[in-house]
Design an enzyme around this catalytic site. Structure first.
Site, short mmCIF file in Angstrom:
data_model
loop_
_atom_site.label_atom_id
_atom_site.label_comp_id
_atom_site.label_asym_id
_atom_site.label_seq_id
_atom_site.Cartn_x
_atom_site.Cartn_y
_atom_site.Cartn_z
N GLU A 426 0.81 -1.23 0.00
CA GLU A 426 0.00 0.00 0.00
C GLU A 426 0.84 1.27 0.00
OE1 GLU A 426 -2.88 -0.51 -0.79
OE2 GLU A 426 -2.75 -2.65 -0.39
N GLY A 427 1.86 1.27 -0.81
CA GLY A 427 2.76 2.42 -0.89
C GLY A 427 3.95 2.19 0.00
#
Length: 566
Positions: A426-427
Site C-alpha cells: 500500500e505504498g
C-alpha cells in the site's frame, strides 16, 4: 494461560483505561453497545483467531497456493477459517445496522481484527481486502451496486480486491495504461490491460471475486487525473468475465495469500461514480488499507515479541556475568542484559505501535474537522512506522531464539518474513515519507502538523518525562519550516523526516499511556512505566541526528550520479 498471539490485557488497558471507548456509547450510533458487547466481540475474535486461524498459519506458509493453468489450489483450512469469520458477523461488525452490520466502533473493530492479523496474516488478508472493497462501494457506489456486490461481500459469499499496480508502472499510478471503453448500448465499459501484485486476485474461496480496477477511459488526460474506477467481477451471471489469471507471484512472506498477475481482455465493468475521479475514490480504500497494513505490522511484531518473551523465560543458557562457577546451573536467558535490552526495545515498539493504531481508529469514531485533519496527517506514520520498527521486534525475536530462531521449527522466522512485506504494501515507506513531508505537513498552511504538535505538547507538559518531547516538537517544527526554502533538497531526505516524526509520535503515545497508568499498582503497570521511560530515554534521542541531517541541507543524494554506484 497468556496468549502468544496477542495480549488481551494490553488491549483492555488501551481500550478502556486509556482511550475510554466506553464513552463512545453515549453517541447515538453506538448507543446499543456497552463494555459487555465490546468484550463479547473481543472474546469471539480471540477464540476464532486461536482456534481457526493460528493452527494453519505454518501450513499456509509451507504449502502456498498453486496454479495449474486453470485453477488455484489453496489448503482447505483457509476457506473454513474465512467462513467462520464471516458467519461470526465480524466482517460487517462496524457497518450500519441497515446494511446488516453491528455499528461497532471502528476502534473496537480494529482491536478485534488485530487478533486475526497476529494469528494468520495471510488468511486474514482476504478478509481485510474484502472489507476495504465493501467500504469503498458503500461510500461511492450506487444503491444497485451496493445490493449487487457489497451485500454478498459482507455475507462472506464474495471477496474483493484492489487493482492498481501494473508491471511497467508499479507505484507510479500516473503511468497506468489499462484502457476502458464505454459501451453506449449498455452504459458499461470494456477494460483491457494488465495488473500486477494483486493480492487475492484469484482463488476458489468465494462464489465471486469483485475487482476494483483503476483504468483510463479513451480520451482521458494523462496522469492520475485521467483515471477512473471500475467494478470488474470475476464472474458475470455465472460465466467467466474477461479476467484471466496469468500467473502467481511467489513472495518471501504472506505466502498463503494469492498474489496474482491479472490480464483484462475486453472485461466487462461498471463505473464507480464519475469518470476521472477514480484515484479519489480509491484513496478511500487505500487509506483504510494503509492503516490496516500498519495494524498488521504491529500484530506480527507483537506476536513475535510474545513468542520471544516466553522462550527467554524457559530457555536456560549461560550464567550471570559475575558468576565464575562453571558448575553453577545455567539461568534463563531473560536474565542476560542483552536479551533484556531486546525484549524491552521490542515491548516499546509493539505496545507503542498498538497504541498508535488504536488511537487512529478512534479518530474515525469521533469525526470532526480537527480529528479528520489529524488522521490525514498521521496516516503515513501509522502505515510506515510499525512496518519498520515492529518488524525490528521480529528481528529481535529471531536473535533472542539464537540459532533456533533462524530455523523453521520456530515461528519467529516466518513472522519476520511476513512482516517484511508491510514496508512495501500500500505504498512503500519511501512513498509514505514523500506523502508526509510533501503534502500532509504543508497542506492548509501546515495546519495538520501544527495540530499534531499541539496535541503532543499538551500531553508532554503534564508529564515528568515530557521535557525532551516538548523540545523534540519545537525542533521538528523549526526543521519543517526551514526545509521548504528548497523543496528538492527537502524531499530527497524525506525518509529521515518520516523516521523522526514517527518516533516523536510514538513518544507521545507512551506519555499518554503513562498518564493512564499513573497511580496504578501491579506488574503490568510497572511494565508500562518502564517501557515509556525506555522509549523516551533510549529511542527518542535517535531523532536528533535525523533532524541534523535535514537541517544541514545535505544534497548528497541529489548530487549522486548512478554511474558512481558501480
Amino acid at each position: 494461560m497468556n496468549s502468544k498471539v496477542l495480549s488481551r490485557r494490553d488491549l483492555d488497558f488501551l481500550l478502556y483505561e486509556w482511550l475510554d471507548v466506553e464513552s463512545l456509547t453515549t453517541r447515538e450510533r453506538f448507543a446499543d453497545h456497552s463494555r459487555e458487547t465490546f468484550d463479547a466481540f473481543l472474546d469471539v475474535s480471540q477464540q476464532i483467531a486461536e482456534r481457526d486461524f493460528a493452527p494453519h498459519n505454518r501450513k499456509n506458509d509451507l504449502f502456498e497456493p498453486t496454479f495449474d493453468g486453470e485453477r488455484v489450489t489453496i489448503i482447505p483450512e483457509v476457506a473454513k477459517a474465512l467462513r467462520v469469520f464471516a458467519e461470526s458477523g465480524l466482517l460487517a461488525a462496524t457497518l450500519d445496522a441497515e446494511r446488516g452490520g453491528s455499528q461497532l466502533p471502528v476502534v473496537v473493530g480494529r482491536a478485534c481484527f488485530l487478533w486475526f492479523q497476529a494469528a494468520n496474516t495471510a488468511t486474514s488478508a482476504y478478509a481485510m481486502l474484502t472489507s476495504g472493497n465493501a467500504h469503498l462501494l458503500l461510500a461511492h457506489g450506487t444503491e444497485e451496486q451496493i445490493q449487487t456486490y457489497v451485500l454478498p461481500m459482507i455475507e462472506g459469499r464474495y471477496t474483493g480486491t484492489m487493482c492498481l499496480s501494473e508491471p511497467q508502472a508499479g507505484s507510479s499510478l500516473s503511468d497506468v495504461t489499462t484502457k476502458a471503453v464505454r459501451d453506449e448500448e449498455t452504459g458499461r465499459y470494456r477494460l483491457t490491460g494488465g495488473k500486477m501484485w494483486i493480492s487475492g486476485g484469484d482463488h476458489e474461496l468465494s462464489e465471486n471475486i469483485i475487482h476494483l480496477v483503476l483504468a483510463r477511459v479513451a480520451g482521458a488526460p494523462a496522469g492520475v487525473k485521467g483515471l477512473s474506477l471500475f467494478i470488474v467481477p470475476k464472474l458475470i451471471d455465472g460465466r467467466r468475465n474477461g479476467v484471466t489469471l496469468a500467473g502467481l507471484n511467489h513472495k518471501m512472506g504472506y505466502r498463503g495469500t494469492t498474489n496474482t498477475v491479472l490480464a483484462f481482455d475486453d472485461a466487462e465493468g461498471e463505473l464507480v461514480g464519475e469518470e476521472g475521479r477514480g484515484l479519489q475514490y480509491m484513496f478511500h480504500m487505500m487509506n483504510e488499507a494503509r492503516i490496516g497494513v500498519g495494524s498488521g505490522a504491529v500484530a506480527l511484531g507483537y506476536t513475535g515479541y510474545l513468542h520471544a518473551l516466553e522462550y527467554a523465560r524457559v530457555r536456560q543458557q549461560g550464567r550471570p556475568a559475575g558468576d565464575k562457577d562453571p558448575a553453577a546451573p545455567p539461568v534463563p536467558i531473560v536474565q542476560h542484559p542483552d536479551v533484556r535490552r531486546m525484549l524491552l526495545a521490542s515491548k516499546s515498539y509493539v505496545e507503542g505501535g498498538l497504541a498508535l493504531v488504536l488511537y487512529a481508529a478512534k479518530l474515525l469514531d469521533e469525526p470532526s474537522p480537527e480529528n479528520d485533519l489529524l488522521l490525514d496527517t498521521l496516516t503515513p506514520i501509522v502505515k510506515a512506522w510499525p512496518s519498520q520498527w515492529c518488524r525490528l521486534a521480529d528481528d529481535h525475536a529471531i536473535q533472542i531464539h539464537g540459532g533456533y530462531g533462524y530455523t523453521r521449527e520456530y515461528p519467529v522466522e516466518q513472522f519476520y518474513r511476513d512482516n517484511r512485506l508491510n514496508s512495501i504494501h500500500e505504498g512503500t515507506d519511501g512513498i509514505q515519507a514523500l506523502d508526509l513531508l510533501g503534502r500532509k505537513v504543508t497542506q492548509r498552511g501546515g495546519a495538520g502538523l501544527a495540530l499534531l504538535l499541539d496535541r503532543i505538547r499538551a500531553t508532554a507538559l503534564k508529564s515528568e518525562l515530557g521535557e525532551p518531547v516538548v523540545k523534540a516538537c519545537d525542533r521538528l517544527a523549526a526543521t519543517t519550516a526551514k526545509l521548504w526554502a528548497d523543496p528538492a533538497t527537502a524531499l530527497v531526505n524525506a525518509t529521515a523526516y518520516l523516521d523522526a516524526a514517527g518516533h516523536l509520535v510514538i513518544a507521545w503515545m507512551w506519555l499518554s499511556q503513562l498518564a493512564a497508568a499513573e497511580g496504578k499498582i501491579g506488574d503490568f503497570y510497572e511494565g508500562k512505566r518502564l517501557a515509556a521511560r525506555y522509549f523516551i530515554t533510549h529511542e527518542l534521542p535517535r531523532i536528533g541526528p535525523m533532524l541534523d541531517l535535514l537541517d544541514s541541507g545535505d544534497t548528497l543524494l541529489l548530487d549522486l550520479e548512478d554511474a558512481w554506484l558501480g
